[in-house]
Motif scaffolding. Structure first.
Motif, mmCIF file in Angstrom:
data_model
loop_
_atom_site.group_PDB
_atom_site.id
_atom_site.type_symbol
_atom_site.label_atom_id
_atom_site.label_comp_id
_atom_site.label_asym_id
_atom_site.label_seq_id
_atom_site.Cartn_x
_atom_site.Cartn_y
_atom_site.Cartn_z
ATOM 1 N N ILE A 22 83.006 9.397 87.145
ATOM 2 C CA ILE A 22 84.284 9.112 87.815
ATOM 3 C C ILE A 22 85.438 9.502 86.898
ATOM 4 N N HIS A 23 85.296 9.168 85.614
ATOM 5 C CA HIS A 23 86.406 9.358 84.678
ATOM 6 C C HIS A 23 86.249 10.583 83.788
ATOM 7 N N ARG A 24 85.210 11.354 83.991
ATOM 8 C CA ARG A 24 84.970 12.417 83.013
ATOM 9 C C ARG A 24 84.153 13.550 83.609
ATOM 10 N N THR A 25 84.067 14.678 82.878
ATOM 11 C CA THR A 25 83.191 15.768 83.262
ATOM 12 C C THR A 25 81.775 15.447 82.799
ATOM 13 N N VAL A 346 82.727 -2.029 78.695
ATOM 14 C CA VAL A 346 82.322 -3.043 79.672
ATOM 15 C C VAL A 346 82.107 -4.373 78.953
ATOM 16 N N VAL A 347 82.561 -5.455 79.564
ATOM 17 C CA VAL A 347 82.341 -6.796 79.016
ATOM 18 C C VAL A 347 81.434 -7.562 79.967
ATOM 19 N N ILE A 348 80.321 -8.067 79.428
ATOM 20 C CA ILE A 348 79.445 -8.932 80.222
ATOM 21 C C ILE A 348 79.659 -10.349 79.703
ATOM 22 N N ASP A 367 85.206 0.061 81.769
ATOM 23 C CA ASP A 367 86.274 -0.962 81.684
ATOM 24 C C ASP A 367 86.075 -2.204 82.556
ATOM 25 N N LYS A 368 84.906 -2.350 83.196
ATOM 26 C CA LYS A 368 84.711 -3.511 84.075
ATOM 27 C C LYS A 368 84.368 -4.766 83.275
ATOM 28 N N ILE A 369 84.784 -5.909 83.799
ATOM 29 C CA ILE A 369 84.378 -7.195 83.231
ATOM 30 C C ILE A 369 83.500 -7.885 84.260
#
Lengths: 370, 396
Positions: A22-25, A346-348, A367-369
């Motif tokens: 999504i954010h990169r090649t 990512v933060v779990i 970047d999801k939490i």
């Protein structure tokens, strides 16, 4: 020293990598703890003495530019030759965002013809292997080939190009999509081609003027009889990453020493962007088995059969098994992870239970939490 | 035309470091590996660039080859500059003469032309053999505020150890009234850290005068500082608080490495605002095998570990085989610890190999009377045969 230049496609095949691109090649996909996929091809080129490298980026190339910078980490910040990145609309010939290899190559034909080298290697950026292109070149000359392409033995999938290789290595036919015997082990094209620049330019010009878009179908397949196309079989570890399953499998394969030696210890060093992270710190409660751990991690929990990228934190009481945790991931105490790929940052949080399956690892987006 | 620089740093890296024994047999002390992926000099170089000083002369003399190649064009420290950057300055021949650096002051004297080229207002003199993080720009601010001719960084040491250092006695404003080199009865506990800022034109005059004095030992601590004090120049102390360690002995080098493992010691390497830069080796992540156990340790890239590691520093590219045990030790880059080998309270030099079932070092409970740990030391490239026993404090 080399008489070969290279053009590298950073965005090819990215569509099947879903959340990870999504954010990169695809070429800037993080791989094996501290690399981006592109590092392998770039290092191979540099180690083979190929230093004129054009990189074609179609979209999402911010992370790619950030990673490459001036090419210094691969010794490509040269006065003569070096690295050149071609985003869309960079030349007068480019009238649209690249749709395919053919119009992208056409738009940079000035760059290609101006370079002093006589030969060219066209490659994608989503292949992890350690290879000396001199071997390919020697074979190309010995066979008096028009085009020599790299292949490796792997499972056939609908997405891959399967050349039919006759005796003596001559390619007689190409199989695509539904005609391919899915799942069987076959000679799979790595989408790496060596040929004379002059041949490439005339093939591209011909195809572009007829509005053709597919390099493999419209050029290779249609000219398989008149051109002498040969296959060069690459031995050892080769990972062609074109979906999440192949990404996961190729990563986990590196927990085997043989695969690691083939990827990191055969022809040359693999270089990447230097980040100056500190060594990894293990705490009193750390237990780690059969895992690859990059620099800058802080581990105080349980890690098994996993790959941790730079700067990952595993808190006390956390359990990470069969998983890939990308840069700066934080797994807090009491969380259990199994068959999970977490993208960067990512933060779990505490006491989360996340579990996928070997053939379907769960991907958690950048970047999801949780 | 060269742009004028406010401050140029001169880093004294020519000492042999004989007390580090076999570790400095082939390399100068500043090039000795430290903390898993660094060399000792990385701390001073990183401090300098982090303090926004971008022109550094590194004065080398003893075994300079490895240090020179390590520093190279200075790129890992962001010191490859068009104007300024890092320069390695060995002694050189002149038209009529040519000589080795006779002392610390003479080393700077011989490079007056280098400093003059940048026409700096101030010169920062550093040594390349301490582990610490310090912002020299704050010291420079204090130097300017005090309108000082010379500022000397001081560190408070326990008073009973003060007689091992050069001790400053200063008044309430910080102006130094007296300097005593290794005093028997110290009047204060403020030790010189060997870090000086001079107003360049002042220092330049003293260096020239010192060179003409044939009885001088051409040393900052023994000659230049006392001469300036006697002449009544404005000399101020600059008090530094934080972690600082001289790693001149095997025991202190081991201690400083162990301090990294202790959060309370204050040498935090993982500080994004004050990174310690190093020339990186191109190595994959380290691999931890099925039989490994790792506790309270630091591990760098390129290692393969299948043994036990406790309270230790494992530098990059090391191999620890199944059944090997490493405790309270520092393993330098590229070392191999074979099956069943036991390493305790030791430093294993770069690329050394510890054979099967060898025993290196012994458990230690305390320092000896003179405050030293009896650390076993295996030199660079040494091959220790299977079953060899190396006792505490032994050096091979």
């Amino acid at each position: 020293m080399s008489n070969i230049m290279s053009v590298l496609f950073a965005s090819e095949n990215e569509s099947k990598l879903n959340e990870l691109t999504i954010h990169r090649t695809a070429a800037s996909l993080p791989f094996c703890g501290r690399y981006r996929l592109l590092d392998f091809v770039l290092s191979n080129l540099v180690n083979s003495g190929i230093t004129t490298i054009g990189i074609i980026a179609r979209s999402n190339y911010n992370s790619l530019m950030d990673h490459i910078r001036m090419g210094r980490d691969w010794d490509l910040n040269r006065k003569n030759s070096g690295i050149a990145v071609f985003p869309p609309f960079v030349t007068n010939n480019a009238r649209d965002i690249y749709k395919s290899k053919i119009d992208a190559l056409y738009s940079m034909s000035d760059y290609i013809s101006r370079a002093k080298e006589e030969y060219i290697i066209i490659t994608n950026g989503n292949i992890a292997y350690n290879f000396d292109y001199e071997l390919l070149f020697d074979e190309h000359i010995a066979k008096k080939a028009d085009i020599t392409m790299l292949t490796y033995r792997s499972a056939a999938t609908a997405r891959r190009v399967l050349p039919v290789v006759g005796k003596n290595g001559r390619v007689t036919e190409f199989l695509f999509g539904v005609t391919a015997p899915s799942g069987e082990i076959a000679d799979v094209a790595m989408n790496v081609y060596l040929m004379k620049k002059s041949l490439l330019l005339s093939l591209i010009e011909g195809a572009y003027s007829r509005g053709q878009l597919d390099f493999e179908k419209d050029i290779l397949l249609s000219k398989v009889a008149e051109l002498k196309i040969f296959a060069y079989d690459v031995k050892g570890y080769v990972a062609l990453i074109d979906d999440i399953k192949s990404y996961y499998y190729a990563s986990m394969k590196l927990l085997e020493k043989k695969a690691r030696d083939e990827l990191f210890d055969s022809y040359g060093n693999i270089y990447t962007k230097v980040k100056d992270s500190v060594p990894t710190a293990y705490g009193d409660k750390a237990t780690v088995k059969n895992s690859l751990i990059a620099d800058g991690c802080r581990i105080n929990g349980y890690v098994e059969n996993s790959i941790l990228f730079r700067g990952v934190n595993i808190d006390e009481g956390a359990r990470v098994v069969n998983s890939i945790i990308m840069e700066n991931g934080q797994i807090m105490s009491g969380s259990h992870m199994s068959y999970v790929i977490t993208d960067k940052n990512v933060v779990i949080r505490e006491k989360r239970n996340i579990s996928g399956f070997e053939t379907y690892p769960i991907v958690i987006v950048k970047d999801k939490i949780v | 035309m060269k742009q004028k620089k406010e401050c140029v740093a001169m880093l004294l890296a020519g000492g042999q470091g004989a007390r580090l024994g076999v570790l400095t047999g082939q390399v100068a002390k500043p090039a000795v590996p430290f903390g898993g992926k660094y060399r000792i000099i990385d701390f001073t170089l990183s401090n300098t660039i982090n303090s926004h000083i971008d022109t550094i002369g590194v004065l080398t003399q003893y075994q300079p080859f490895e240090l020179n190649t390590y520093i190279g064009n200075g790129q890992p420290w962001d010191l490859d500059r068009l104007n300024g950057g890092v320069y390695v300055l060995p002694p050189f021949m002149r038209a009529k003469s040519g000589e080795w650096y006779k002392g610390t002051a003479n080393a700077i004297y011989q490079n007056i032309a280098f400093i003059d080229k940048y026409n700096p207002t101030y010169v920062l003199v550093l040594s390349g053999d301490h582990i610490y993080k310090m912002d020299y720009s704050l010291m420079l601010e204090s130097h300017i505020k005090n309108r000082a001719d010379c500022s000397i960084a001081v560190f408070e040491v326990p008073i009973k150890e003060a007689s091992r250092f050069g001790i400053m006695n200063a008044d309430a404003t910080g102006r130094i009234s007296e300097f005593e080199e290794k005093p028997k009865k110290p009047k204060s506990n403020k030790a010189s850290m060997g870090i000086y800022i001079f107003t360049w034109q002042k220092l330049r005059a003293y260096l020239i005068a010192d060179e003409e004095d044939k009885t001088s030992q051409n040393d900052f601590g023994k000659n230049i500082i006392p001469n300036m004090l006697n002449a009544g120049e404005r000399m101020f102390e600059y008090s530094f608080k934080g972690y600082w360690k001289d790693v001149g002995t095997v025991s202190s080098l081991w201690e400083a490495n162990m301090d990294i493992l202790d959060k309370d010691k204050g040498i935090n390497l993982n500080d994004p605002n004050w990174k310690i830069y190093a020339r990186n080796s191109a190595e994959p992540p380290h691999f931890v095998g099925q039989n490994a156990s790792i506790e309270r340790s630091m591990v760098s890239e390129g290692c393969e570990i299948d043994g036990a590691l406790k309270n230790s520093i494992l530098s990059h590219s090391c191999v620890v085989k199944q059944g090997a045990l490493i405790e309270n030790s520092v393993i330098m880059p590229g070392a191999v610890i074979e099956e069943g080998a036991v390493v305790k309270y030791s430093i294993v030099g770069p690329n050394a190999r510890i054979g099967k079932d060898a025993h290196i070092g012994e458990d230690l409970s305390a320092q000896t009377e003179n405050g030293e740990w009896e650390i076993a030391l295996i030199g660079p490239e040494q091959e220790i045969e299977s079953g060899t026993i190396v006792t505490k404090g032994q050096m091979i």
